[in-house]
Design a protein around this motif. Structure first.
Motif, short mmCIF file in Angstrom:
data_model
loop_
_atom_site.label_atom_id
_atom_site.label_comp_id
_atom_site.label_asym_id
_atom_site.label_seq_id
_atom_site.Cartn_x
_atom_site.Cartn_y
_atom_site.Cartn_z
N LEU A 82 0.82 -1.21 0.00
CA LEU A 82 0.00 0.00 0.00
C LEU A 82 0.86 1.26 0.00
O LEU A 82 0.54 2.22 -0.72
N ARG A 83 1.91 1.28 0.79
CA ARG A 83 2.79 2.46 0.81
C ARG A 83 3.42 2.70 -0.55
O ARG A 83 3.47 3.82 -1.03
N LEU A 84 3.90 1.62 -1.16
CA LEU A 84 4.51 1.75 -2.48
C LEU A 84 3.49 2.25 -3.49
O LEU A 84 3.76 3.19 -4.24
N GLY A 85 2.31 1.65 -3.50
CA GLY A 85 1.27 2.09 -4.43
C GLY A 85 0.84 3.52 -4.19
O GLY A 85 0.68 4.30 -5.13
N ALA A 86 0.67 3.89 -2.93
CA ALA A 86 0.27 5.26 -2.60
C ALA A 86 1.34 6.26 -3.04
O ALA A 86 1.02 7.34 -3.55
N TYR A 87 2.60 5.89 -2.86
CA TYR A 87 3.68 6.78 -3.28
C TYR A 87 3.71 6.92 -4.80
O TYR A 87 3.86 8.03 -5.33
N GLU A 88 3.55 5.81 -5.51
CA GLU A 88 3.53 5.89 -6.97
C GLU A 88 2.34 6.71 -7.46
O GLU A 88 2.47 7.49 -8.41
N LEU A 89 1.18 6.57 -6.82
CA LEU A 89 0.03 7.40 -7.19
C LEU A 89 0.32 8.87 -6.93
O LEU A 89 -0.02 9.73 -7.75
N ILE A 98 -2.30 1.22 -13.85
CA ILE A 98 -1.12 0.35 -13.83
C ILE A 98 -0.59 0.20 -12.42
O ILE A 98 -0.25 -0.90 -11.99
N VAL A 99 -0.51 1.31 -11.68
CA VAL A 99 -0.04 1.26 -10.29
C VAL A 99 -0.90 0.30 -9.48
O VAL A 99 -0.39 -0.57 -8.76
N ILE A 100 -2.21 0.43 -9.61
CA ILE A 100 -3.13 -0.42 -8.83
C ILE A 100 -3.00 -1.88 -9.26
O ILE A 100 -2.92 -2.78 -8.41
N ASN A 101 -2.96 -2.12 -10.55
CA ASN A 101 -2.82 -3.49 -11.05
C ASN A 101 -1.53 -4.14 -10.56
O ASN A 101 -1.53 -5.30 -10.13
N GLU A 102 -0.43 -3.40 -10.62
CA GLU A 102 0.85 -3.94 -10.15
C GLU A 102 0.81 -4.22 -8.65
O GLU A 102 1.36 -5.21 -8.19
N VAL A 122 -8.43 0.03 -1.50
CA VAL A 122 -7.78 1.17 -0.85
C VAL A 122 -7.10 2.08 -1.88
O VAL A 122 -7.31 3.30 -1.88
N LEU A 123 -6.33 1.49 -2.77
CA LEU A 123 -5.63 2.31 -3.77
C LEU A 123 -6.60 2.92 -4.78
O LEU A 123 -6.38 4.04 -5.24
N GLY A 124 -7.68 2.19 -5.11
CA GLY A 124 -8.69 2.76 -6.00
C GLY A 124 -9.32 4.01 -5.39
O GLY A 124 -9.51 5.02 -6.07
#
Length: 132
Positions: A82-89, A98-102, A122-124
């Motif tokens: 989640l932290r990685l995805g949130a940072y990429e977003l 792509i971020v969410i899918n990965e 959460v990321l969505g």
């Protein structure tokens, strides 16, 4: 190493940091097998360092989208994803889909059965909130 592998390695470094490690060169070279200057290692390093530097802000954003959960209840693996995805977003360099899918793929590979759906939700929500 491609971007997908770099992202997985960054997640592992974030997890190690959460567990009290430092994500240093020993981990990168001996555990992950990533030599300095290797293709995409810059991306891995930038994601890890960005998450560590912004962990408090990222955690607050993540926590605001947890329904019936607290950040302390989230598994450490899921929290690293989640932290990685949130940072990429937050960076906005990679399309949100792509971020969410990965992130979901990382959850499917490294976490429990239902983690992918949880991380997707959460990321969505984070993505929609930021207008991605």
């Amino acid at each position: 190493m491609d971007r997908k592998i770099a992202r997985a390695h960054a997640m592992k470094l974030i997890y190690e940091w959460e567990m009290g490690g430092d994500g240093g060169e020993d981990t990168r070279l001996n555990l992950l097998g990533v030599a300095p200057g290797e293709r995409e290692s810059e991306y891995m390093n930038r994601m890890f360092e960005g998450v560590v530097a912004n962990a408090e802000e990222l955690d607050a954003s993540i926590a605001s989208h947890l329904r019936g959960w607290t950040i302390e209840r989230v598994s450490k693996v899921d929290l690293a994803i989640l932290r990685l995805g949130a940072y990429e977003l937050k960076l906005g360099e990679v399309p949100a889909g792509i971020v969410i899918n990965e992130a979901v793929e990382l959850a499917n590979q490294f976490s429990a059965d239902k983690a992918g759906a949880f991380i997707n939700g959460v990321l969505g929500n984070l993505s929609r909130e930021s207008g991605e």
